[in-house]
Design a protein around this motif. Sequence first.
Motif, PDB file in Angstrom:
ATOM      1  N   TYR A   1       6.220   3.573  -2.830  1.00  0.00           N
ATOM      2  CA  TYR A   1       5.448   4.455  -1.771  1.00  0.00           C
ATOM      3  C   TYR A   1       4.001   4.912  -2.256  1.00  0.00           C
ATOM      4  O   TYR A   1       3.319   5.295  -1.265  1.00  0.00           O
TER       5      TYR A   1
ATOM      6  N   ASN B   1       1.349   2.152   3.431  1.00  0.00           N
ATOM      7  CA  ASN B   1       1.770   1.314   4.093  1.00  0.00           C
ATOM      8  C   ASN B   1       3.066   0.818   4.090  1.00  0.00           C
ATOM      9  O   ASN B   1       3.555  -0.301   4.184  1.00  0.00           O
TER      10      ASN B   1
ATOM     11  N   ARG C   1       5.802   0.843   6.029  1.00  0.00           N
ATOM     12  CA  ARG C   1       6.575   0.116   7.385  1.00  0.00           C
ATOM     13  C   ARG C   1       6.339  -1.590   7.289  1.00  0.00           C
ATOM     14  O   ARG C   1       7.068  -2.174   7.490  1.00  0.00           O
TER      15      ARG C   1
ATOM     16  N   ASP D   1       7.160  11.716   4.964  1.00  0.00           N
ATOM     17  CA  ASP D   1       6.441  10.337   5.211  1.00  0.00           C
ATOM     18  C   ASP D   1       7.407   9.264   5.155  1.00  0.00           C
ATOM     19  O   ASP D   1       7.497   8.467   5.971  1.00  0.00           O
TER      20      ASP D   1
ATOM     21  N   GLU E   1      10.242   9.475   7.777  1.00  0.00           N
ATOM     22  CA  GLU E   1       9.933   9.045   8.960  1.00  0.00           C
ATOM     23  C   GLU E   1      10.059   7.465   9.033  1.00  0.00           C
ATOM     24  O   GLU E   1      10.386   6.977   9.955  1.00  0.00           O
ATOM     25  N   ALA E   2       9.297   7.045   8.114  1.00  0.00           N
ATOM     26  CA  ALA E   2       9.235   5.418   8.075  1.00  0.00           C
ATOM     27  C   ALA E   2      10.609   4.945   7.988  1.00  0.00           C
ATOM     28  O   ALA E   2      10.757   3.796   8.729  1.00  0.00           O
ATOM     29  N   CYS E   3      11.576   5.467   7.385  1.00  0.00           N
ATOM     30  CA  CYS E   3      13.051   4.999   7.208  1.00  0.00           C
ATOM     31  C   CYS E   3      13.632   5.336   8.609  1.00  0.00           C
ATOM     32  O   CYS E   3      14.338   4.183   9.093  1.00  0.00           O
TER      33      CYS E   3
END
Length: 332
Positions: A196, A200, A202, A223, A226-228
């Motif tokens: 992490y 980036n 995603r 964050d 959120e990405a997951c």
Amino acid sequence: MPANRQIVLDELPQGPLSPEHFRLAESERPTPGEGEALLKIRYVSLDAANRAWMQGATYRSALNAGQVMAGGALAEVVEANGSDLKPGDLVFADTGWQEYAVLPAKRLAKLPALEPMTHLLSVYGVAGLTAYFGLLECGQPKAGETVVVSAAAGSVGSIVGQIAKLKGCRVVGIAGGEAKGRWLTEELGFDAAVDYKAGNLRQQFKEVLPNGIDVYFDNVGGDVFEACLFAMNTHGRIACCGAVSQYDGAPPQHGPRGVPGLIVTKRLTLRGFIVSDFDAQRDQALKDLQQWVAEGKLKVQEDVLEGLETLPQALVGLLHGENRGKRMVKVA
């Protein structure tokens, strides 16, 4: 009277936690009354939740300045009045950061005599049970599915990933730094790791999660959470264990965006939990964990520091991701 050294939360932090928020104090060693037990603290457990308690009430009351810092510990019974407990018995209790504590004996349960003793705080303690129940009861992984766990090199995450592998899943760990990623894949058997700190998320997910996420075990929030969310598959399950990214420092400027629509369109299940929700299944969980350890299928990583006075810096370090596996401090 014999002395009792204590670590006091001298000041509630308004920003990131530092050792200066604590002070070392000394009082008389407490004396147990009827129905009480005098405990000698052996090892103090360090957890991200220690920091959350400074922000307000959670599943326990909030901490205030001037109090002995709260925390769970593995402790030895010195004296117990009106109880079946005997001197030398080991218990796990919310003793606080000090050398001795007195607690109602009826709240204490004798722990099994296992070696090494530290395993009672890690794989057979709250960390191991949290991983077990959070993954298997909340996440409900099936063989062949993809399981992602954040804070994967920590006390809970490192066990979650290994259990998921035992259940026949593809496992991806999210951790900070290449060294931790290599440890996850080369030592613990994770299939892949995401850094992490490299940013980036995603884009990294596209490379290591071509088939999306079926089960996400969330230890960090923010964050990463959120990405997951955006990588979840239809009917995916999310076990919400903690939000360490939001415990220390400034509050987040926004929550995960697009959540309601994602939950509905992907028919996601999000479940928050604490380990005591599953007390009725504790014996079976411990039986499974002990069997996996004995068979070499579950590796136990512990990060043991020494000395009561090291506790403040040890907690700060934990919040900055210094540890691999379960961090604890040996007091006696």
